[in-house]
Scaffold this motif. Structure first.
Motif, PDB file in Angstrom:
ATOM      1  N   SER A  73     -16.283  32.624   6.690  1.00  0.00           N
ATOM      2  CA  SER A  73     -15.087  33.455   6.771  1.00  0.00           C
ATOM      3  C   SER A  73     -13.845  32.620   7.001  1.00  0.00           C
ATOM      4  O   SER A  73     -12.727  33.086   6.801  1.00  0.00           O
ATOM      5  CB  SER A  73     -15.234  34.486   7.895  1.00  0.00           C
ATOM      6  OG  SER A  73     -15.421  33.833   9.133  1.00  0.00           O
ATOM      7  N   ARG A 128     -25.331  34.818  10.309  1.00  0.00           N
ATOM      8  CA  ARG A 128     -24.015  35.360  10.674  1.00  0.00           C
ATOM      9  C   ARG A 128     -22.963  34.988   9.622  1.00  0.00           C
ATOM     10  O   ARG A 128     -22.091  35.802   9.292  1.00  0.00           O
ATOM     11  CB  ARG A 128     -23.597  34.848  12.057  1.00  0.00           C
ATOM     12  CG  ARG A 128     -24.394  35.465  13.198  1.00  0.00           C
ATOM     13  CD  ARG A 128     -23.747  35.167  14.536  1.00  0.00           C
ATOM     14  NE  ARG A 128     -23.772  33.743  14.850  1.00  0.00           N
ATOM     15  CZ  ARG A 128     -24.764  33.144  15.515  1.00  0.00           C
ATOM     16  NH1 ARG A 128     -25.810  33.849  15.920  1.00  0.00           N
ATOM     17  NH2 ARG A 128     -24.708  31.845  15.779  1.00  0.00           N
ATOM     18  N   HIS A 129     -23.038  33.790   9.119  1.00  0.00           N
ATOM     19  CA  HIS A 129     -22.082  33.360   8.102  1.00  0.00           C
ATOM     20  C   HIS A 129     -22.221  34.204   6.836  1.00  0.00           C
ATOM     21  O   HIS A 129     -21.214  34.575   6.212  1.00  0.00           O
ATOM     22  CB  HIS A 129     -22.297  31.885   7.768  1.00  0.00           C
ATOM     23  CG  HIS A 129     -21.542  30.957   8.666  1.00  0.00           C
ATOM     24  ND1 HIS A 129     -20.349  30.386   8.310  1.00  0.00           N
ATOM     25  CD2 HIS A 129     -21.803  30.519   9.919  1.00  0.00           C
ATOM     26  CE1 HIS A 129     -19.913  29.617   9.300  1.00  0.00           C
ATOM     27  NE2 HIS A 129     -20.779  29.684  10.289  1.00  0.00           N
ATOM     28  N   SER A 132     -20.702  37.614   7.472  1.00  0.00           N
ATOM     29  CA  SER A 132     -19.252  37.492   7.512  1.00  0.00           C
ATOM     30  C   SER A 132     -18.674  37.316   6.117  1.00  0.00           C
ATOM     31  O   SER A 132     -17.665  37.938   5.760  1.00  0.00           O
ATOM     32  CB  SER A 132     -18.855  36.301   8.402  1.00  0.00           C
ATOM     33  OG  SER A 132     -17.457  36.093   8.377  1.00  0.00           O
ATOM     34  N   GLU A 135     -18.638  40.512   4.179  1.00  0.00           N
ATOM     35  CA  GLU A 135     -17.526  41.375   4.585  1.00  0.00           C
ATOM     36  C   GLU A 135     -16.234  40.966   3.892  1.00  0.00           C
ATOM     37  O   GLU A 135     -15.440  41.815   3.474  1.00  0.00           O
ATOM     38  CB  GLU A 135     -17.360  41.320   6.104  1.00  0.00           C
ATOM     39  CG  GLU A 135     -18.508  41.974   6.868  1.00  0.00           C
ATOM     40  CD  GLU A 135     -18.425  41.743   8.368  1.00  0.00           C
ATOM     41  OE1 GLU A 135     -17.537  40.956   8.792  1.00  0.00           O
ATOM     42  OE2 GLU A 135     -19.240  42.319   9.111  1.00  0.00           O
TER      43      GLU A 135
END
Length: 423
Positions: A73, A128-129, A132, A135
């Protein structure tokens, strides 16, 4: 892995051209093709120091990526949306050119495959990356699909990956075959000379005289498409970081030994992680592993560096495919890329009628192709969305003096590889 190719002859006479292009990789060949589209009457001479397909372009891992490369992100911080959209426009212009060539040459999917790519995660941080990044893709209306561990295992045949994100826009190529084919797509009055390193160029009247070991070319304009070797002619000195990355590919193995799809391509969730491709063939499949980044200001990496990179590849391979532990690597290689401190291309008119399409900053198949197209358009005074994007880039920042740059570059690369961890 390709049949032997008949080389073009070396330059051995005094020639004349409207444009001389130095370098026959992604940038140089793409520039020549675009010049031919805009003005098919111009005589263009391409001078390649080595053999087409055997340089850095042919050592590419074959990803023509349409989206910002790093799955993070952080890529969308600040003026993020505009930058992301411009990066996508630039990359998709490169893919459009490659698609045109593929259609002309009648290539099958073994050379040109618009299959998309997977970004894969091994760790929780990698997971998590990916979430992100998904998104952020949603915010700019780009399609994607998130996969859990079981779903990506069905595709890759390994349980090593915890999650993945699929994006459909990437094209996978057999890089050496692609570069050969792109060269072969060019026709008169474009001419290519191989094994013709440019030793120097100097002003001659209103134009330039370009010298090689056995010949010369008088020309009005020059395009530098030789990436880090722009420095060899005195341009961008102290502004280019010369980074090598390395890959290994296995010997052929029985496809039945590894479940899942026989053809897929994956980049890592974290920057400087491990890229993996499964490549099918008539006699069996191969796995390609790419990782390891090293800094070499002299633009030469020694055999010891390749050996150390290969040892790392073996560990990465075994961690992902323990059931293939008896399969050996058959080929190993490295290739250079030129990186700028502020991640902008070394682009534009660097001297009167000398134009640069260098400093790819990685993702060479996409970035160098786009730079070559933009350089061709700039040389001919043609304005496009692509030239406008390139015109807005800052100039490359100066690097710290030696030995600080070597110490700093090696420290940063080591830290980022450590941060990528198992990825």
């Amino acid at each position: 892995m390709l049949p032997k190719r008949v080389e073009r002859p070396a330059l051995a006479n005094a020639e004349k051209a409207d444009v001389v292009i130095i370098g026959a990789g992604f940038a140089g060949l793409s520039a020549a093709r675009r010049i031919s589209e805009l003005d098919p009457k111009l005589r263009v001479i391409i001078l390649e120091a080595g053999v087409i397909g055997e340089g850095a372009a042919g050592r590419n891992s074959g990803f023509i990526i349409d989206l910002p490369h790093e799955v993070s992100s952080e890529d969308y911080g600040g003026d993020s949306s505009r930058k992301a959209k411009e990066d996508i426009i630039r990359s998709r212009r490169a893919i459009a050119l490659a698609t045109e060539v593929a259609m002309e040459r009648g290539w099958g999917r073994e050379i040109f495959d618009p299959c998309g790519r997977y970004s894969v995660a091994i760790s929780e941080e990698g997971d998590r990356h990916l979430v992100s990044y998904a998104e952020q893709l949603k915010k700019i209306d780009e399609p994607y699909r998130l996969l859990n561990g079981s779903q990506i295992a069905d595709i890759t045949g390994t349980k090593a990956y915890a999650s993945a994100l699929f994006t459909p826009g990437t094209v996978m190529v057999q890089p050496a075959a692609y570069i050969r084919g792109l060269a072969d797509s060019l026709h008169e009055p474009v001419e290519i000379f191989e094994r013709s390193p440019v030793l120097s160029f100097e002003t001659a009247g209103q134009g330039w005289l370009v010298r090689t070991p056995k010949g010369s070319v008088g020309t009005a304009k020059i395009i530098l498409a030789n990436n880090g070797h722009a420095e060899s002619f005195g341009f961008f000195r102290g502004k280019l970081l010369h980074v090598f990355t390395f890959a290994s590919i296995t010997e052929e193995f029985n496809p039945g030994r590894l479940p899942g799809d026989r053809k897929w391509a994956a980049t890592p969730a974290l920057p400087m992680g491990t890229t993996v491709r499964r490549v099918p063939g008539a006699a069996g499949d191969r796995i390609l592993i790419r990782s390891r980044y090293t800094y070499h200001p002299g633009q030469v990496a020694g055999e010891g560096t390749l050996v150390r990179a290969g040892a790392q590849h073996d560990k990465k391979f075994l961690a992902r495919f323990p059931g293939l532990k008896d399969i050996k690597m058959e080929y190993r290689w490295g290739g250079p890329m030129a990186v700028t401190l502020n991640s902008v291309p070394a682009f534009g008119e660097v001297e009167r009628n000398v134009f640069s399409a260098c400093g790819c900053n990685g993702v060479g198949a996409s970035n160098a192709t786009a730079a070559g197209i933009a350089a061709a358009e700039t040389v001919l005074g043609h304005t496009s969305e692509l030239t406008e994007i390139f015109s807005r880039y800052d100039v490359p920042k100066s690097l710290p003096p030696q030995p600080f740059i070597t110490i700093g570059a090696k420290a940063v690369l080591t830290f980022r590889e450590w941060k990528a961890g198992a990825e």
